[in-house]
Design a protein around this motif. Sequence first.
Motif, PDB file in Angstrom:
ATOM      1  N   THR A 133      -3.076  -0.037 -10.564  1.00 25.08           N
ATOM      2  CA  THR A 133      -2.775  -1.373 -10.048  1.00 25.08           C
ATOM      3  C   THR A 133      -2.915  -2.419 -11.141  1.00 25.08           C
ATOM      4  O   THR A 133      -2.048  -3.282 -11.319  1.00 25.08           O
ATOM      5  CB  THR A 133      -3.703  -1.703  -8.862  1.00 25.08           C
ATOM      6  N   TYR A 139      -2.351  -5.263  -4.223  1.00 27.16           N
ATOM      7  CA  TYR A 139      -2.170  -3.866  -3.867  1.00 27.16           C
ATOM      8  C   TYR A 139      -3.474  -3.332  -3.274  1.00 27.16           C
ATOM      9  O   TYR A 139      -4.556  -3.549  -3.835  1.00 27.16           O
ATOM     10  CB  TYR A 139      -1.769  -3.023  -5.080  1.00 27.16           C
ATOM     11  N   ALA A 174      -5.922  -0.915  -3.115  1.00 23.87           N
ATOM     12  CA  ALA A 174      -6.453   0.238  -3.851  1.00 23.87           C
ATOM     13  C   ALA A 174      -7.620   0.794  -3.050  1.00 23.87           C
ATOM     14  O   ALA A 174      -8.781   0.708  -3.459  1.00 23.87           O
ATOM     15  CB  ALA A 174      -6.863  -0.180  -5.264  1.00 23.87           C
ATOM     16  N   TRP A 213       0.858  -1.187   0.000  1.00 26.78           N
ATOM     17  CA  TRP A 213       0.000   0.000   0.000  1.00 26.78           C
ATOM     18  C   TRP A 213       0.890   1.231   0.000  1.00 26.78           C
ATOM     19  O   TRP A 213       1.808   1.342   0.811  1.00 26.78           O
ATOM     20  CB  TRP A 213      -0.901  -0.005   1.221  1.00 26.78           C
ATOM     21  N   PRO A 241      -5.758  -5.734  -7.582  1.00 24.65           N
ATOM     22  CA  PRO A 241      -6.232  -4.726  -6.638  1.00 24.65           C
ATOM     23  C   PRO A 241      -7.169  -5.315  -5.588  1.00 24.65           C
ATOM     24  O   PRO A 241      -8.056  -6.102  -5.911  1.00 24.65           O
ATOM     25  CB  PRO A 241      -6.979  -3.726  -7.524  1.00 24.65           C
ATOM     26  N   VAL A 279      -9.809  -3.783  -3.301  1.00 20.90           N
ATOM     27  CA  VAL A 279     -10.464  -2.485  -3.319  1.00 20.90           C
ATOM     28  C   VAL A 279     -11.339  -2.240  -2.096  1.00 20.90           C
ATOM     29  O   VAL A 279     -11.946  -3.153  -1.543  1.00 20.90           O
ATOM     30  CB  VAL A 279     -11.298  -2.289  -4.609  1.00 20.90           C
ATOM     31  N   LYS A 326      -6.150   4.744  -8.486  1.00 22.04           N
ATOM     32  CA  LYS A 326      -5.544   3.664  -7.694  1.00 22.04           C
ATOM     33  C   LYS A 326      -5.868   2.292  -8.295  1.00 22.04           C
ATOM     34  O   LYS A 326      -5.011   1.423  -8.392  1.00 22.04           O
ATOM     35  CB  LYS A 326      -6.036   3.713  -6.250  1.00 22.04           C
ATOM     36  N   LEU A 327      -7.105   2.123  -8.695  1.00 15.52           N
ATOM     37  CA  LEU A 327      -7.541   0.859  -9.294  1.00 15.52           C
ATOM     38  C   LEU A 327      -6.837   0.607 -10.624  1.00 15.52           C
ATOM     39  O   LEU A 327      -6.252  -0.452 -10.847  1.00 15.52           O
ATOM     40  CB  LEU A 327      -9.058   0.878  -9.499  1.00 15.52           C
ATOM     41  N   GLU A 352      -9.805   3.634  -1.472  1.00 17.63           N
ATOM     42  CA  GLU A 352     -10.188   5.024  -1.695  1.00 17.63           C
ATOM     43  C   GLU A 352     -10.195   5.770  -0.364  1.00 17.63           C
ATOM     44  O   GLU A 352     -10.521   5.195   0.671  1.00 17.63           O
ATOM     45  CB  GLU A 352     -11.564   5.106  -2.358  1.00 17.63           C
ATOM     46  N   VAL A 411       4.220  -1.206  -6.974  1.00 26.06           N
ATOM     47  CA  VAL A 411       2.939  -1.903  -7.172  1.00 26.06           C
ATOM     48  C   VAL A 411       3.143  -3.181  -7.972  1.00 26.06           C
ATOM     49  O   VAL A 411       2.584  -4.227  -7.642  1.00 26.06           O
ATOM     50  CB  VAL A 411       1.900  -0.972  -7.842  1.00 26.06           C
TER      51      VAL A 411
END
Length: 183
Positions: A86, A67, A69, A19, A93, A95, A82-83, A71, A61
Motif C-alpha cells: 500500500t 487502502y 490493509a 480493499w 494504509p 490498518v 498488505k501494508l 490482516e 491500490v
Amino acid sequence: MTSDDKSFELPKKDKLVCWVVSHWNVNHKRVPIFNELNKHVKIDAFGRHFGKYVEDKAKIVSSCKFYLAFENSIHQDYITEKLYETIRAGSVPVVLGPPRNNYEASIPKDSFIHVDDFPSLKELADWLIFLDKNETEYLKYFSWRSHYKLRTDSASHACQACVYYQQNREYRIFQNLNTWFWG
C-alpha cells in the motif's frame, strides 16, 4: 516533499477507499469491521467474494486514497505485505492488526491510519471523508517521504529467508539475518 526528492509523485486517485481480499472468512475480525465501515463510507471491494477479479492489484491500490490493509489474523507482530504494498503504491494504509506501536516500529507514525485510533468505525469513516475533502490534511500522510526513502529490499530478503527455511527445516539460530543471507 522536498525539492531534492523527485522520486515520489502521488498517483491519480479516482476512488476513496479500496480493499482487495483473497481469503474471505466470516470468522476473521476484518469481515465485520469491513461490513460496518462500509455502512458509513463507500468501499470499492475486489476479489472472488465480490465478483471482481483483480489482474493488477498495485494499479487498483494506487488509484485509492485509502487502502484497507486488514490482516486476516490479529497477532502481536503479524504485519504482512498488505501494508508495504500500500505504501509503495502511494496510498494511505488503514490498518487492522497488531497495536499501533508495532506498526510504528517499521514505518513512520504519520504514514498510516490505525482502526484502533477511533472509538467507532463511524468516526473512522468520518475521518476518511474529512481527509478526502481536505487535501492539505490528506497530504500530511505523505510528508514522511521528505525525510525517508522507501526501501523494499529488506522485506524481500526476509521473504527469501522464509522460503529457504520452508525448504531446509534444520534448526539453527541466526543473530543477523543479513550476515547469514549474504555471507
